[in-house]
Scaffold this motif. Structure first.
Motif, PDB file in Angstrom:
ATOM      1  N   ARG A  39       0.824  -1.216   0.000  1.00  0.00           N
ATOM      2  CA  ARG A  39       0.000   0.000   0.000  1.00  0.00           C
ATOM      3  C   ARG A  39       0.856   1.264   0.000  1.00  0.00           C
ATOM      4  N   ASP A 344      -7.076   1.315   4.392  1.00  0.00           N
ATOM      5  CA  ASP A 344      -7.462   0.038   3.801  1.00  0.00           C
ATOM      6  C   ASP A 344      -6.676  -1.127   4.397  1.00  0.00           C
ATOM      7  N   MET A 363     -16.174   2.317   5.941  1.00  0.00           N
ATOM      8  CA  MET A 363     -15.294   1.140   5.927  1.00  0.00           C
ATOM      9  C   MET A 363     -15.590   0.263   7.133  1.00  0.00           C
TER      10      MET A 363
END
Length: 425
Positions: A39, A344, A363
């Motif tokens: 990421r 994330d 989320m």
């Protein structure tokens, strides 16, 4: 040569004469592996694509002692990076070693940031005793309580939305554990019982929920803190005596116990959220799962936590060029405003505008456990604490044996006090 040809020729000369965009090269060091590393590389690539005048060149080193040793030795001779990731739990040692430069109000302004943009607990952990900032928090990562919904269906511990409920004390939690045993859970509480990280994080959470202070004015577990530490160890030992937690489980094994469906509960960091999401998405998990802030089992809500942060090391005896420093702060500001991509990975953004955004609130399970940012219990502010520190060594070498019956909790606390006190300068 006609007029049109003359214009073309002049234009060509002009184009050739145009200088290329001046580019500031930024050297970046981190310790991010696995999903975190993937990421972060994607974020760096995106930043470079959007900023033709700044180019980040990243290098990843081994997590823990190797990374921090490299930082210390390179910074002293001016061979370190322009920017690096840093665990805030290591900040007290960094301040003692003098390897970080202060992040000033002017720096924050260059990044388009304000100190009030960040969660207070993370700011405190990023500052020295006088309130001077030495790193910019990027996230808050903590342990959470993962749970396998199949063991709790139809019980008082699962609401209609599949959220874990009804656990407001240690007794409630242990009743829930006992219920899952009746439902067939073979190792109802899994965590890393054979390594320093898992042991310390669970111990420190139980200790913090009693209002404990591990180090006070240079003294290890003074006053009634010793009794609170003893109580935390007693709880962990009792889970072992009842066969509720695995013996000497290394990190991968503790995760596998949960993902294979053998454990009803799993105490681990938010960084395992992507693992579980991936397994659920490809259909190989075999059960529905959730994650919540570690419930209040003792006197108050508190959960072990740390933060990844951005720091600027010293450059030997030289000051960083002001233009380069401004470019570094541009990088830090961009990373904060785009931290949804980092979320994330399961992390809670330390930058409030992202953590409080509609996108983050959508989320799951992240939004469910995001409240722990307000009750985050950071490691002791001491040069002997933090990741890969003597405190972590004591967890595996002293608390571990007590969990497995080789030391009494009282003996374990006394041994920790003796070993750690001698390391404090």
């Amino acid at each position: 040569m006609n007029r049109f040809t003359s214009i073309l020729a002049a234009s060509a000369v002009s184009l050739v004469a145009l200088p290329a965009v001046a580019q500031t090269e930024i050297t970046w060091w981190d310790f991010l592996g696995g999903g975190d590393g993937v990421r972060m590389r994607a974020m760096i690539d995106q930043f470079n694509a959007e900023h033709p005048d700044i180019n980040i060149t990243p290098t990843t080193s081994e997590w823990g002692v190797p990374f921090y040793t490299r930082v210390r030795t390179s910074a002293a001779v001016g061979q370190g990076p322009d920017i690096m990731t840093y665990h805030l739990s290591r900040l007290p040692l960094a301040l003692q070693e003098g390897v970080l430069t202060e992040i000033t109000d002017a720096d924050l302004e260059a990044a388009g940031l304000e100190i009030g943009d960040f969660f207070e607990a993370a700011v405190d952990a990023a500052s020295d005793a006088d309130g001077a900032l030495y790193a910019v928090p990027f996230d808050i990562h903590s342990i959470v309580l993962y749970y396998n919904k199949s063991y709790l269906e139809g019980s008082e511990f699962l609401d209609d939305d599949g959220i874990l409920v009804g656990i407001d004390s240690l007794e409630d939690f242990e009743r829930a554990v006992a219920h899952t045993v009746e439902q067939g859970s073979r190792a109802p509480i899994s965590y890393q019982t054979g390594g320093p990280g898992g042991i310390w994080r669970v111990f420190y959470t139980l200790f913090g929920q009693q209002g404990g202070e591990f180090i006070v004015d240079g003294e290890v577990l003074p006053g009634d803190n010793a009794g609170k530490a003893q109580r935390a160890i007693e709880i962990m030992a009792s889970w072992g005596e009842q066969g509720w937690q695995p013996e000497q489980a290394e990190y991968p094994a503790s995760v596998a116990l949960f993902t294979s469906g053998q454990s009803a509960f799993h105490l681990n960091g938010v960084w395992e959220v992507p693992t579980l999401n991936d397994l659920a998405n490809d259909g190989s998990l075999g059960f529905e799962w959730g994650a919540v802030q570690v419930p209040q089992m003792m006197d108050e809500l508190a959960t072990w936590a740390d933060s990844h942060a951005f720091a600027i090391p010293i450059q030997g005896n030289q000051d960083m060029d002001p233009e380069r420093r401004e470019a570094v702060m541009t990088v830090i500001g961009w990373m904060q405003r785009n931290a949804i991509a980092w979320a994330d990975a399961g992390h809670i953004p330390a930058y409030r505008p992202v953590a409080e955004s509609d996108e983050y609130q959508a989320m799951e399970p992240n939004a469910t456990y995001a409240s722990l940012a307000d009750t985050a219990f950071f490691d002791p502010r001491s040069e002997i604490a933090g990741v890969a520190s003597p405190v972590y060594d004591a967890a595996v070498n002293v608390i571990g044996p007590a969990m497995h019956g080789f030391l009494s909790p009282e003996e374990a606390v006394a041994q920790m006090q003796m070993e750690l006190q001698g390391l404090i300068r």
